[in-house]
Design a protein around this motif. Structure first.
Motif, PDB file in Angstrom:
ATOM      1  N   ILE A  33      12.946 -16.627 -11.311  1.00 51.51           N
ATOM      2  CA  ILE A  33      12.930 -17.942 -10.680  1.00 51.51           C
ATOM      3  C   ILE A  33      13.885 -18.895 -11.402  1.00 51.51           C
ATOM      4  O   ILE A  33      14.663 -19.625 -10.777  1.00 51.51           O
ATOM      5  CB  ILE A  33      11.496 -18.506 -10.664  1.00 51.51           C
ATOM      6  CG1 ILE A  33      10.644 -17.739  -9.636  1.00 51.51           C
ATOM      7  CG2 ILE A  33      11.518 -19.997 -10.311  1.00 51.51           C
ATOM      8  CD1 ILE A  33       9.163 -18.070  -9.699  1.00 51.51           C
ATOM      9  N   TRP A  39      15.173 -15.092  -6.208  1.00 56.51           N
ATOM     10  CA  TRP A  39      13.926 -15.691  -5.721  1.00 56.51           C
ATOM     11  C   TRP A  39      13.152 -14.734  -4.825  1.00 56.51           C
ATOM     12  O   TRP A  39      11.927 -14.689  -4.878  1.00 56.51           O
ATOM     13  CB  TRP A  39      14.246 -16.991  -4.988  1.00 56.51           C
ATOM     14  CG  TRP A  39      14.449 -18.147  -5.950  1.00 56.51           C
ATOM     15  CD1 TRP A  39      14.580 -18.050  -7.309  1.00 56.51           C
ATOM     16  CD2 TRP A  39      14.549 -19.528  -5.631  1.00 56.51           C
ATOM     17  NE1 TRP A  39      14.764 -19.296  -7.859  1.00 56.51           N
ATOM     18  CE2 TRP A  39      14.750 -20.228  -6.863  1.00 56.51           C
ATOM     19  CE3 TRP A  39      14.504 -20.248  -4.440  1.00 56.51           C
ATOM     20  CZ2 TRP A  39      14.896 -21.609  -6.914  1.00 56.51           C
ATOM     21  CZ3 TRP A  39      14.649 -21.636  -4.497  1.00 56.51           C
ATOM     22  CH2 TRP A  39      14.835 -22.302  -5.710  1.00 56.51           C
ATOM     23  N   ALA A  47       8.833 -12.491 -12.998  1.00 56.59           N
ATOM     24  CA  ALA A  47       8.967 -13.447 -11.898  1.00 56.59           C
ATOM     25  C   ALA A  47       9.437 -14.805 -12.413  1.00 56.59           C
ATOM     26  O   ALA A  47      10.306 -15.450 -11.807  1.00 56.59           O
ATOM     27  CB  ALA A  47       7.642 -13.583 -11.161  1.00 56.59           C
ATOM     28  N   VAL A  87       3.771 -11.344  -4.695  1.00 51.89           N
ATOM     29  CA  VAL A  87       2.983 -10.997  -3.512  1.00 51.89           C
ATOM     30  C   VAL A  87       2.417  -9.585  -3.604  1.00 51.89           C
ATOM     31  O   VAL A  87       1.256  -9.332  -3.288  1.00 51.89           O
ATOM     32  CB  VAL A  87       3.828 -11.134  -2.228  1.00 51.89           C
ATOM     33  CG1 VAL A  87       3.108 -10.537  -1.028  1.00 51.89           C
ATOM     34  CG2 VAL A  87       4.156 -12.600  -1.967  1.00 51.89           C
ATOM     35  N   VAL A 128       9.357 -13.508  -5.512  1.00 56.88           N
ATOM     36  CA  VAL A 128       8.286 -13.631  -4.517  1.00 56.88           C
ATOM     37  C   VAL A 128       7.669 -12.275  -4.205  1.00 56.88           C
ATOM     38  O   VAL A 128       6.449 -12.133  -4.120  1.00 56.88           O
ATOM     39  CB  VAL A 128       8.814 -14.292  -3.226  1.00 56.88           C
ATOM     40  CG1 VAL A 128       7.775 -14.216  -2.113  1.00 56.88           C
ATOM     41  CG2 VAL A 128       9.193 -15.742  -3.490  1.00 56.88           C
ATOM     42  N   SER A 129       8.531 -11.260  -4.036  1.00 60.38           N
ATOM     43  CA  SER A 129       8.016  -9.923  -3.717  1.00 60.38           C
ATOM     44  C   SER A 129       7.137  -9.387  -4.834  1.00 60.38           C
ATOM     45  O   SER A 129       6.134  -8.719  -4.591  1.00 60.38           O
ATOM     46  CB  SER A 129       9.185  -8.966  -3.443  1.00 60.38           C
ATOM     47  OG  SER A 129       9.903  -8.679  -4.617  1.00 60.38           O
TER      48      SER A 129
END
Length: 205
Positions: A84, A194, A80, A202, A198-199
């Motif tokens: 990013i 991005w 992640a 989460v 995020v996925s």
């Protein structure tokens, strides 16, 4: 139909289905294809990286990885963070669009390209969470010969796709001589990076 051939066809179809999607690695390969910089090297490293992970997944790594919350957590957070940062770079480029001028493009260093390609191949958690685990679990129902066929088919799909993407991107060069097209690509790449980040965060909290 021979079990080996059937397994190979299923492996090819599964590998193609997992690889042919808009993602971090594909976006990077497409970009290098458009720039015509080290296309063969980028495609080869991407395909070999996939091949190594597929073989490891088919012959045991998939189940080990899936059963280790620590490994999944490391892959998730590390991947992640990488997505990013790269996404931010792409979005920054989208704010400063420029036409694709192949003659004016600075040549990327071979070392830099190798490191970037390895990062996209090995720091992408989806490779481990989806490709390695899923392909490994699907191949688990076969005997040794079937697993070899399944792995071979999935590896073939990787080679076909990455080389087609890297060298087929040349057909889009006329389009990307327009700054607007390059802006759209960079914005899309940044957004995808991005969204993937995020996925990941989460879905693996």
């Amino acid at each position: 139909m021979d079990i080996l051939l059937l397994a190979a066809l299923k492996g090819f179809g599964t590998g193609a289905g997992l690889i042919i999607a808009i993602g971090a690695q594909n976006a990077f390969v497409l970009r290098q294809g458009l720039l015509r910089q080290h296309r063969f090297l980028v495609a080869l490293i991407s395909a070999l990286g996939d091949a190594a992970l597929i073989v490891l997944g088919v012959f045991g790594l998939g189940s080990i990885f899936a059963s280790s919350p620590l490994l999944i957590r490391i892959a998730t957070w590390g991947g992640a963070a990488f997505l990013i940062v790269y996404g931010a770079r792409a979005l920054r480029s989208a704010l400063r669009p420029r036409a694709l001028d192949l003659e004016a493009q600075p040549a990327a260093s071979r070392r830099g390209i190798v490191l970037s390609t390895l990062a996209f191949s090995l720091l992408n958690p989806h490779v481990y969470l989806d490709t390695v685990v899923l392909i490994g679990s699907l191949a688990a129902g076969y005997g040794l010969g079937g697993r070899l066929g399944f792995a071979g088919g999935a590896v073939a799909a990787s080679f076909v796709w990455f080389f087609a993407l890297a060298f087929g991107a040349s057909a889009l060069v006329p389009l990307f001589r327009k700054p607007a097209a390059w802006r759209v690509l960079d914005a899309l790449v940044g957004a995808v990076m991005w969204l993937l980040a995020v996925s990941l965060l989460v879905s693996h909290r």
